[in-house]
Design a protein around this motif. Structure first.
Motif, PDB file in Angstrom:
ATOM      1  N   ALA A   2     -11.424 -15.595  31.156  1.00 25.11           N
ATOM      2  CA  ALA A   2     -11.075 -14.607  32.166  1.00 25.11           C
ATOM      3  C   ALA A   2     -10.601 -13.326  31.505  1.00 25.11           C
ATOM      4  O   ALA A   2     -10.113 -13.315  30.373  1.00 25.11           O
ATOM      5  N   ALA A   3     -10.726 -12.218  32.262  1.00 30.60           N
ATOM      6  CA  ALA A   3     -10.344 -10.915  31.725  1.00 30.60           C
ATOM      7  C   ALA A   3      -8.874 -10.896  31.309  1.00 30.60           C
ATOM      8  O   ALA A   3      -8.511 -10.365  30.263  1.00 30.60           O
ATOM      9  N   ASP A   4      -7.997 -11.494  32.176  1.00 32.96           N
ATOM     10  CA  ASP A   4      -6.566 -11.521  31.858  1.00 32.96           C
ATOM     11  C   ASP A   4      -6.336 -12.271  30.557  1.00 32.96           C
ATOM     12  O   ASP A   4      -5.514 -11.859  29.725  1.00 32.96           O
ATOM     13  N   SER A   5      -7.039 -13.388  30.350  1.00 31.46           N
ATOM     14  CA  SER A   5      -6.872 -14.171  29.132  1.00 31.46           C
ATOM     15  C   SER A   5      -7.354 -13.391  27.925  1.00 31.46           C
ATOM     16  O   SER A   5      -6.755 -13.449  26.845  1.00 31.46           O
ATOM     17  N   GLU A   6      -8.444 -12.660  28.080  1.00 29.86           N
ATOM     18  CA  GLU A   6      -8.962 -11.845  26.982  1.00 29.86           C
ATOM     19  C   GLU A   6      -7.962 -10.762  26.606  1.00 29.86           C
ATOM     20  O   GLU A   6      -7.738 -10.492  25.420  1.00 29.86           O
ATOM     21  N   ASP A   7      -7.369 -10.119  27.619  1.00 25.14           N
ATOM     22  CA  ASP A   7      -6.370  -9.086  27.349  1.00 25.14           C
ATOM     23  C   ASP A   7      -5.153  -9.688  26.650  1.00 25.14           C
ATOM     24  O   ASP A   7      -4.611  -9.090  25.713  1.00 25.14           O
ATOM     25  N   GLU A   8      -4.728 -10.862  27.101  1.00 21.68           N
ATOM     26  CA  GLU A   8      -3.567 -11.520  26.496  1.00 21.68           C
ATOM     27  C   GLU A   8      -3.854 -11.888  25.037  1.00 21.68           C
ATOM     28  O   GLU A   8      -3.000 -11.704  24.173  1.00 21.68           O
ATOM     29  N   LEU A   9      -5.070 -12.402  24.777  1.00 20.96           N
ATOM     30  CA  LEU A   9      -5.440 -12.763  23.422  1.00 20.96           C
ATOM     31  C   LEU A   9      -5.505 -11.528  22.536  1.00 20.96           C
ATOM     32  O   LEU A   9      -5.073 -11.547  21.377  1.00 20.96           O
ATOM     33  N   ARG A  10      -6.021 -10.447  23.081  1.00 21.84           N
ATOM     34  CA  ARG A  10      -6.093  -9.192  22.326  1.00 21.84           C
ATOM     35  C   ARG A  10      -4.689  -8.708  21.957  1.00 21.84           C
ATOM     36  O   ARG A  10      -4.441  -8.283  20.814  1.00 21.84           O
ATOM     37  N   GLU A  11      -3.768  -8.786  22.914  1.00 26.50           N
ATOM     38  CA  GLU A  11      -2.389  -8.371  22.654  1.00 26.50           C
ATOM     39  C   GLU A  11      -1.717  -9.298  21.643  1.00 26.50           C
ATOM     40  O   GLU A  11      -0.956  -8.839  20.783  1.00 26.50           O
ATOM     41  N   ARG A  12      -2.009 -10.595  21.756  1.00 23.02           N
ATOM     42  CA  ARG A  12      -1.417 -11.540  20.810  1.00 23.02           C
ATOM     43  C   ARG A  12      -1.922 -11.278  19.391  1.00 23.02           C
ATOM     44  O   ARG A  12      -1.149 -11.324  18.426  1.00 23.02           O
ATOM     45  N   ARG A  13      -3.206 -11.013  19.252  1.00 24.09           N
ATOM     46  CA  ARG A  13      -3.762 -10.720  17.925  1.00 24.09           C
ATOM     47  C   ARG A  13      -3.129  -9.467  17.347  1.00 24.09           C
ATOM     48  O   ARG A  13      -2.854  -9.402  16.141  1.00 24.09           O
ATOM     49  N   GLN A  14      -2.897  -8.457  18.181  1.00 25.42           N
ATOM     50  CA  GLN A  14      -2.250  -7.243  17.692  1.00 25.42           C
ATOM     51  C   GLN A  14      -0.821  -7.542  17.266  1.00 25.42           C
ATOM     52  O   GLN A  14      -0.340  -7.006  16.252  1.00 25.42           O
ATOM     53  N   ALA A  15      -0.135  -8.396  18.031  1.00 25.37           N
ATOM     54  CA  ALA A  15       1.232  -8.772  17.670  1.00 25.37           C
ATOM     55  C   ALA A  15       1.256  -9.518  16.335  1.00 25.37           C
ATOM     56  O   ALA A  15       2.165  -9.335  15.521  1.00 25.37           O
ATOM     57  N   VAL A  16       0.249 -10.362  16.109  1.00 27.61           N
ATOM     58  CA  VAL A  16       0.134 -11.076  14.838  1.00 27.61           C
ATOM     59  C   VAL A  16      -0.063 -10.089  13.697  1.00 27.61           C
ATOM     60  O   VAL A  16       0.553 -10.196  12.633  1.00 27.61           O
ATOM     61  N   ARG A  17      -0.932  -9.098  13.898  1.00 26.77           N
ATOM     62  CA  ARG A  17      -1.159  -8.078  12.873  1.00 26.77           C
ATOM     63  C   ARG A  17       0.122  -7.291  12.585  1.00 26.77           C
ATOM     64  O   ARG A  17       0.449  -6.999  11.431  1.00 26.77           O
ATOM     65  N   ASP A  18       0.835  -6.928  13.642  1.00 26.07           N
ATOM     66  CA  ASP A  18       2.061  -6.140  13.484  1.00 26.07           C
ATOM     67  C   ASP A  18       3.119  -6.938  12.723  1.00 26.07           C
ATOM     68  O   ASP A  18       3.807  -6.395  11.848  1.00 26.07           O
ATOM     69  N   LEU A  19       3.261  -8.222  13.052  1.00 29.75           N
ATOM     70  CA  LEU A  19       4.237  -9.058  12.355  1.00 29.75           C
ATOM     71  C   LEU A  19       3.845  -9.220  10.888  1.00 29.75           C
ATOM     72  O   LEU A  19       4.693  -9.134   9.995  1.00 29.75           O
ATOM     73  N   GLY A  20       2.563  -9.432  10.641  1.00 23.79           N
ATOM     74  CA  GLY A  20       2.098  -9.547   9.258  1.00 23.79           C
ATOM     75  C   GLY A  20       2.401  -8.292   8.460  1.00 23.79           C
ATOM     76  O   GLY A  20       2.855  -8.367   7.313  1.00 23.79           O
ATOM     77  N   ALA A  21       2.164  -7.126   9.059  1.00 27.11           N
ATOM     78  CA  ALA A  21       2.429  -5.862   8.376  1.00 27.11           C
ATOM     79  C   ALA A  21       3.914  -5.690   8.083  1.00 27.11           C
ATOM     80  O   ALA A  21       4.301  -5.244   6.992  1.00 27.11           O
ATOM     81  N   ALA A  22       4.757  -6.045   9.064  1.00 22.61           N
ATOM     82  CA  ALA A  22       6.198  -5.923   8.869  1.00 22.61           C
ATOM     83  C   ALA A  22       6.684  -6.852   7.752  1.00 22.61           C
ATOM     84  O   ALA A  22       7.526  -6.471   6.925  1.00 22.61           O
ATOM     85  N   LEU A  23       6.140  -8.065   7.712  1.00 23.07           N
ATOM     86  CA  LEU A  23       6.545  -9.019   6.676  1.00 23.07           C
ATOM     87  C   LEU A  23       6.023  -8.618   5.301  1.00 23.07           C
ATOM     88  O   LEU A  23       6.668  -8.884   4.286  1.00 23.07           O
ATOM     89  N   ARG A  24       4.862  -7.960   5.255  1.00 21.85           N
ATOM     90  CA  ARG A  24       4.396  -7.438   3.973  1.00 21.85           C
ATOM     91  C   ARG A  24       5.334  -6.351   3.466  1.00 21.85           C
ATOM     92  O   ARG A  24       5.640  -6.283   2.266  1.00 21.85           O
ATOM     93  N   ASP A  25       5.785  -5.488   4.385  1.00 21.82           N
ATOM     94  CA  ASP A  25       6.749  -4.462   3.989  1.00 21.82           C
ATOM     95  C   ASP A  25       8.033  -5.105   3.468  1.00 21.82           C
ATOM     96  O   ASP A  25       8.611  -4.656   2.471  1.00 21.82           O
ATOM     97  N   LEU A  26       8.478  -6.168   4.155  1.00 21.34           N
ATOM     98  CA  LEU A  26       9.696  -6.870   3.735  1.00 21.34           C
ATOM     99  C   LEU A  26       9.507  -7.514   2.367  1.00 21.34           C
ATOM    100  O   LEU A  26      10.385  -7.444   1.498  1.00 21.34           O
ATOM    101  N   THR A  27       8.336  -8.147   2.171  1.00 21.12           N
ATOM    102  CA  THR A  27       8.053  -8.786   0.889  1.00 21.12           C
ATOM    103  C   THR A  27       8.020  -7.763  -0.233  1.00 21.12           C
ATOM    104  O   THR A  27       8.576  -7.981  -1.322  1.00 21.12           O
TER     105      THR A  27
END
Length: 218
Positions: A2-27
């Motif tokens: 469903a469109a809502d699920s696709e949007d949610e997955l897209r947002e989750r993937r972006q959140a994963v990328r953002d967390l990864g970037a923040a943790l790389r900065d921390l590392t």
């Protein structure tokens, strides 16, 4: 989906990328810091306090990450190219004239000899770019069965790098490829070169070696 699920997955993937970037900065900050001992202890306590909320709902071995639906050619938690993995550079890869071209810059977290990259990191990135070269021709996912490297010169840290992988020979399920690491400013001066052999496992081999991965799309 469903469109809502696709949007949610897209947002989750972006959140994963953002967390990864923040943790790389921390590392990067953690391996570069010369802060005093008390500051290190304070930061340690703060970081440990962040673990329980993330650890409360977690996947286990054999379970595909929710952001990797089994169809994506690039996994978000790959240690070489995954933007969600804080130990990944991450290397960016594109296909140019049939070759896989990767770019990345490695900081102090990847240091071996002072001011240079650990040789094992070079090996991992070359294995990854060879895998992309294997897949560039449309072949199914393959397994590395042989990888040989020649270290010509040290790979510098904090320097844009360029990796290139090309398929040299295809024989049925077998692929032979070559790859190099150079700096972006001197693409003709090879620092490390590799030769790899890949094989596409048949169904029986795949099942025997890897079993069933939950969530994987055949």
């Amino acid at each position: 989906m469903a469109a809502d699920s696709e949007d949610e997955l897209r947002e989750r993937r972006q959140a994963v990328r953002d967390l990864g970037a923040a943790l790389r900065d921390l590392t990067d900050a953690a391996v570069s810091t010369e802060a005093d001992t008390e500051t290190l202890r304070e930061i340690t306590a703060q970081v440990r306090a962040l673990v329980p909320p993330l650890d409360a709902v977690r996947r286990e071995r054999g379970q595909l990450a929710a952001v990797d639906d089994g169809r994506r050619p690039r996994r978000l938690y790959s240690p070489a190219v995954g933007p969600g993995n804080p130990i990944a550079p991450p290397m960016q890869v594109e296909i140019v004239d049939g070759a896989a071209v990767g770019t990345c810059t490695l900081g102090l977290a990847y240091e071996g000899p002072p001011s240079y990259v650990h040789g094992g990191m070079s090996a991992m990135l070359l294995d990854q770019i060879l895998g992309h070269a294997h897949a560039a021709g449309g072949a199914p996912p393959g397994m590395t069965v042989q990888l040989s490297l020649r270290y010509r010169r040290p790979v510098p840290l904090a320097t844009p790098l360029r990796l290139v992988g090309r398929v040299e020979r295809v024989d049925g399920r077998w692929t032979e490829s070559k790859a190099t690491i150079c700096t972006a400013d001197a693409p003709d001066a090879v620092l490390v070169e590799a030769e790899g052999k890949f094989v596409v496992p048949n169904a029986e081999q795949s099942s025997r070696l890897f079993g069933k991965v939950e969530g994987l799309v055949k």
